[in-house]
Design an enzyme around this catalytic site. Structure first.
Site, PDB file in Angstrom:
ATOM      1  N   CYS A 134      43.111  33.419  48.794  1.00 58.66           N
ATOM      2  CA  CYS A 134      41.881  32.937  48.160  1.00 58.66           C
ATOM      3  C   CYS A 134      41.019  32.142  49.122  1.00 58.66           C
ATOM      4  O   CYS A 134      39.809  32.124  48.997  1.00 58.66           O
ATOM      5  CB  CYS A 134      42.233  32.117  46.922  1.00 58.66           C
TER       6      CYS A 134
ATOM      7  N   GLU B 163      42.699  28.204  39.570  1.00 58.03           N
ATOM      8  CA  GLU B 163      42.459  28.272  41.014  1.00 58.03           C
ATOM      9  C   GLU B 163      42.046  29.707  41.291  1.00 58.03           C
ATOM     10  O   GLU B 163      42.880  30.617  41.208  1.00 58.03           O
ATOM     11  CB  GLU B 163      43.743  27.860  41.761  1.00 58.03           C
TER      12      GLU B 163
ATOM     13  N   LYS C 100      54.419  34.094  34.165  1.00 56.30           N
ATOM     14  CA  LYS C 100      54.145  35.535  34.228  1.00 56.30           C
ATOM     15  C   LYS C 100      53.740  35.848  35.666  1.00 56.30           C
ATOM     16  O   LYS C 100      52.620  35.557  36.078  1.00 56.30           O
ATOM     17  CB  LYS C 100      53.006  35.870  33.258  1.00 56.30           C
TER      18      LYS C 100
ATOM     19  N   GLU D 137      33.931  38.635  47.317  1.00 57.57           N
ATOM     20  CA  GLU D 137      35.278  38.412  47.843  1.00 57.57           C
ATOM     21  C   GLU D 137      35.931  39.775  48.081  1.00 57.57           C
ATOM     22  O   GLU D 137      36.060  40.580  47.166  1.00 57.57           O
ATOM     23  CB  GLU D 137      36.103  37.605  46.837  1.00 57.57           C
TER      24      GLU D 137
HETATM   25  P1  ADP Z   1      44.717  40.250  41.426  1.00 57.59           P
HETATM   26  O1  ADP Z   1      44.670  41.620  40.792  1.00 57.59           O
HETATM   27  O2  ADP Z   1      43.848  40.088  42.611  1.00 57.59           O
HETATM   28  O3  ADP Z   1      46.100  39.704  41.582  1.00 57.59           O
HETATM   29  P2  ADP Z   1      44.137  39.053  38.910  1.00 57.59           P
HETATM   30  O4  ADP Z   1      43.363  37.827  38.643  1.00 57.59           O
HETATM   31  O5  ADP Z   1      43.757  40.284  38.166  1.00 57.59           O
HETATM   32  O6  ADP Z   1      44.005  39.244  40.439  1.00 57.59           O
HETATM   33  O7  ADP Z   1      45.688  38.820  38.668  1.00 57.59           O
HETATM   34  C1  ADP Z   1      46.316  37.579  38.771  1.00 57.59           C
HETATM   35  C2  ADP Z   1      47.316  37.450  37.652  1.00 57.59           C
HETATM   36  O8  ADP Z   1      46.619  37.481  36.415  1.00 57.59           O
HETATM   37  C3  ADP Z   1      48.358  38.558  37.583  1.00 57.59           C
HETATM   38  O9  ADP Z   1      49.601  38.007  37.215  1.00 57.59           O
HETATM   39  C4  ADP Z   1      47.821  39.452  36.478  1.00 57.59           C
HETATM   40  O10 ADP Z   1      48.826  40.186  35.817  1.00 57.59           O
HETATM   41  C5  ADP Z   1      47.221  38.433  35.545  1.00 57.59           C
HETATM   42  N1  ADP Z   1      46.189  38.950  34.634  1.00 57.59           N
HETATM   43  C6  ADP Z   1      45.343  39.990  34.826  1.00 57.59           C
HETATM   44  N2  ADP Z   1      44.530  40.158  33.759  1.00 57.59           N
HETATM   45  C7  ADP Z   1      44.866  39.201  32.857  1.00 57.59           C
HETATM   46  C8  ADP Z   1      44.375  38.829  31.564  1.00 57.59           C
HETATM   47  N3  ADP Z   1      43.393  39.471  30.969  1.00 57.59           N
HETATM   48  N4  ADP Z   1      44.962  37.782  30.941  1.00 57.59           N
HETATM   49  C9  ADP Z   1      45.949  37.087  31.539  1.00 57.59           C
HETATM   50  N5  ADP Z   1      46.455  37.392  32.749  1.00 57.59           N
HETATM   51  C10 ADP Z   1      45.922  38.432  33.412  1.00 57.59           C
END
Ligand code: ADP
Length: 495
Positions: free
Chosen positions: A297, A263, A188, A398
């Site tokens: 990161c 990570e 994803k 961060e």
């Molecule tokens: P950023 O917005 O800084 O990229 P996130 O940790 O929100 O950081 O996003 C990283 C990934 O995690 C993206 O692919 C996002 O769609 C996904 N993501 C965000 N929220 C969820 C969740 N509740 N469960 C699983 N994946 C998620």
């Protein structure tokens, strides 16, 4: 010189790009789509499916079928050959992949192109590992002729969730070890940067990857990501992203006790000792935080400088920041590209305001760039704050933007304590010409990676990951394979 602009126009024309499930190229069940826009210009590049739980379910089924079917019959040497073929395709398509990333998430083209050695190196490294890992024959305490041996088996269906800040390296670092070990993957990508990951899926299909071994479901975190993390048919989740999302994923994974590696975020210290080679340290310390507009990161966002050299060093970092060429990443001279989205820009602006309000002094930057070519994109000027104290918001949280907090220190004891006084533990930089100081600090800083007189080094053969709230599990190196393997004990009574 490559004419990136005309190649860009030919690559994305605003049309629909389907996602990849079980070897097919599909819309979402719901028919919903999301827009992919260029953060440098706001231009619409393409639309992609907005997949949700139903599409994740299909992808997990396809991944399971492949895992138990055709993919299980691939020998390690066949998986190795396939990974090497994929590496060749990456070589051939490298410029197009990089251009796609620059358009979709803004990283300057010079920087994406420069990742070639690392990314293709990863594919070749894991190709090597595919035929190198094995179990062992272990002596045991039983009387008689009882043999005990271990067998290394793939964990199964791996759910991979990645952020937008490095789609090529980020996706290859999840897919390659899965292919080396015989796992299958449902990936994803971030809703902010799906296009290059779809291109990678196409390229792997063309190289001969069987249907269902790699599935890419585009969609949002709360819809597609959460469904993947919770899915009972997934054996393992590998995630790179924010700490808060990592926590949500770890919670969601408890339903079927799937294995998890994370990570996550960081607030990495860069420590410049008074005996540092200042001329060499200034550009490295500056780029430790400004590279990729701070959207990494491992960004070295807390700059601890020995008080004796603090004023001069910080002034020189500010001069360096001022001279950086900020612009559309498609220009080969751009060193700092746009911020991924308007939402991230507002988040960063919130930190800039907090820095000022809490009494830090602004040496350079500190604002959104809006004039001329910047008008339609999301740009923040590289920013250096001086007179920062450990308690200030900008020194603790961060920011994920081009913002550094400079903090003076007096003794090594003190700087170790202050550098470690954070919930994070991803990376650290140390600048010193004294071997003993380098050793002492490297041992005492709690972080997954410590760089001395350098920064940012990440290599396929060297483990990378975090401690504390920066996550657990390692990517890179031999440890990485273990994340994708289970160990089975086999006992044989030969009497
Ligand atoms: P950023 O917005 O800084 O990229 P996130 O940790 O929100 O950081 O996003 C990283 C990934 O995690 C993206 O692919 C996002 O769609 C996904 N993501 C965000 N929220 C969820 C969740 N509740 N469960 C699983 N994946 C998620």
């Amino acid at each position: 010189m490559t004419d990136w602009q005309s190649r860009a126009a030919a690559l994305y024309d605003g049309g629909f790009r389907p996602m990849h499930i079980g070897g097919r190229w599909l819309s979402a069940h719901s028919g919903a789509v999301m827009e992919a826009r260029n953060p440098a210009t706001g231009a619409l590049l393409a639309t992609v499916p907005r997949g949700d739980a139903a599409d994740i379910d299909d992808a997990v089924t396809a991944a399971r079928r492949a895992f138990e079917g055709p993919w299980a019959r691939f020998t390690p040497f066949e998986r190795q050959a396939l990974l090497l073929r994929i590496a060749e395709r990456f070589e051939a398509e490298w410029e197009t992949l990089c251009l796609s990333d620059t358009l979709d998430m803004g990283m300057p083209i010079a920087r994406t192109l420069a990742n070639r050695r690392r990314v293709i190196g990863m594919l070749r490294f894991y190709a090597g590992q595919a035929v190198a890992f094995h179990g062992a024959t272990i002596p045991n305490s039983f009387p008689g002729e009882i043999l005990s041996q271990t067998v290394k088996e793939p964990v199964g269906v791996v759910g991979a969730i990645i952020p937008w800040n490095a789609p090529i390296a980020g996706s290859v670092w999840k897919i390659a070890p899965a292919l080396a070990t015989g796992c299958t993957v449902v990936l994803k990508p971030s809703e902010e940067a799906s296009l290059t990951v779809l291109m990678i899926a196409r390229l792997m299909q063309d190289a001969g990857l069987p249907d269902g071994v790699l599935n890419v479901v585009t969609g949002t975190g709360p819809e597609a990501g959460a469904a993947l993390a919770a899915h009972p048919g997934v054996d393992k989740i590998v995630f790179t992203g924010s700490t808060a999302t990592g926590q949500a994923i770890a919670r969601a994974a408890t339903g079927n006790l799937k294995r998890v590696s994370l990570e996550l975020g960081g607030k990495s210290p860069v420590i410049v000792c008074r005996d540092a080679d200042i001329d060499k340290a200034v550009p490295v310390a500056a780029m430790a935080v400004f590279a990729n507009s701070g959207q990494i990161c491992i960004a070295g966002s807390r700059l601890f400088v020995a008080r004796e050299i603090h004023a001069e060093f910080v002034r020189r970092v500010a001069d360096f920041a001022k001279a950086l060429h900020v612009g559309n990443g498609i220009s080969e001279t751009a060193e700092i590209g746009p911020i991924i989205s308007a939402r991230q820009v507002s988040r960063i602006e919130g930190y800039l305001a907090a820095g000022r309000a809490e009494g830090a002094s602004l040496l350079t930057g500190g604002e959104r760039l809006t004039g001329g070519d910047f008008a339609r994109g999301n740009y923040i000027a590289p920013t250096v704050f001086g007179d920062v104290t450990d308690a200030m918001t900008i020194a603790r949280e961060e920011i994920f933007g081009p913002v550094v907090s400079a903090l003076p220190f007096d003794t090594l004891e003190e700087v170790v304590e202050r550098a470690n006084a954070t919930p994070y533990g991803l990376a650290a930089g140390i600048f010193t010409t004294h071997l003993g100081t380098a050793h002492k600090l490297a041992r005492r800083i709690r972080a997954g990676s410590v760089w001395v007189n350098m920064y940012h080094a990440i290599d396929p053969a060297v483990p990378f990951g975090g401690v504390k709230m920066s996550g657990y599990g390692r990517e890179g190196g031999i440890e990485h394979l273990e994340e994708y393997l289970d160990t089975k004990a086999v006992w044989i009574n030969t009497d």
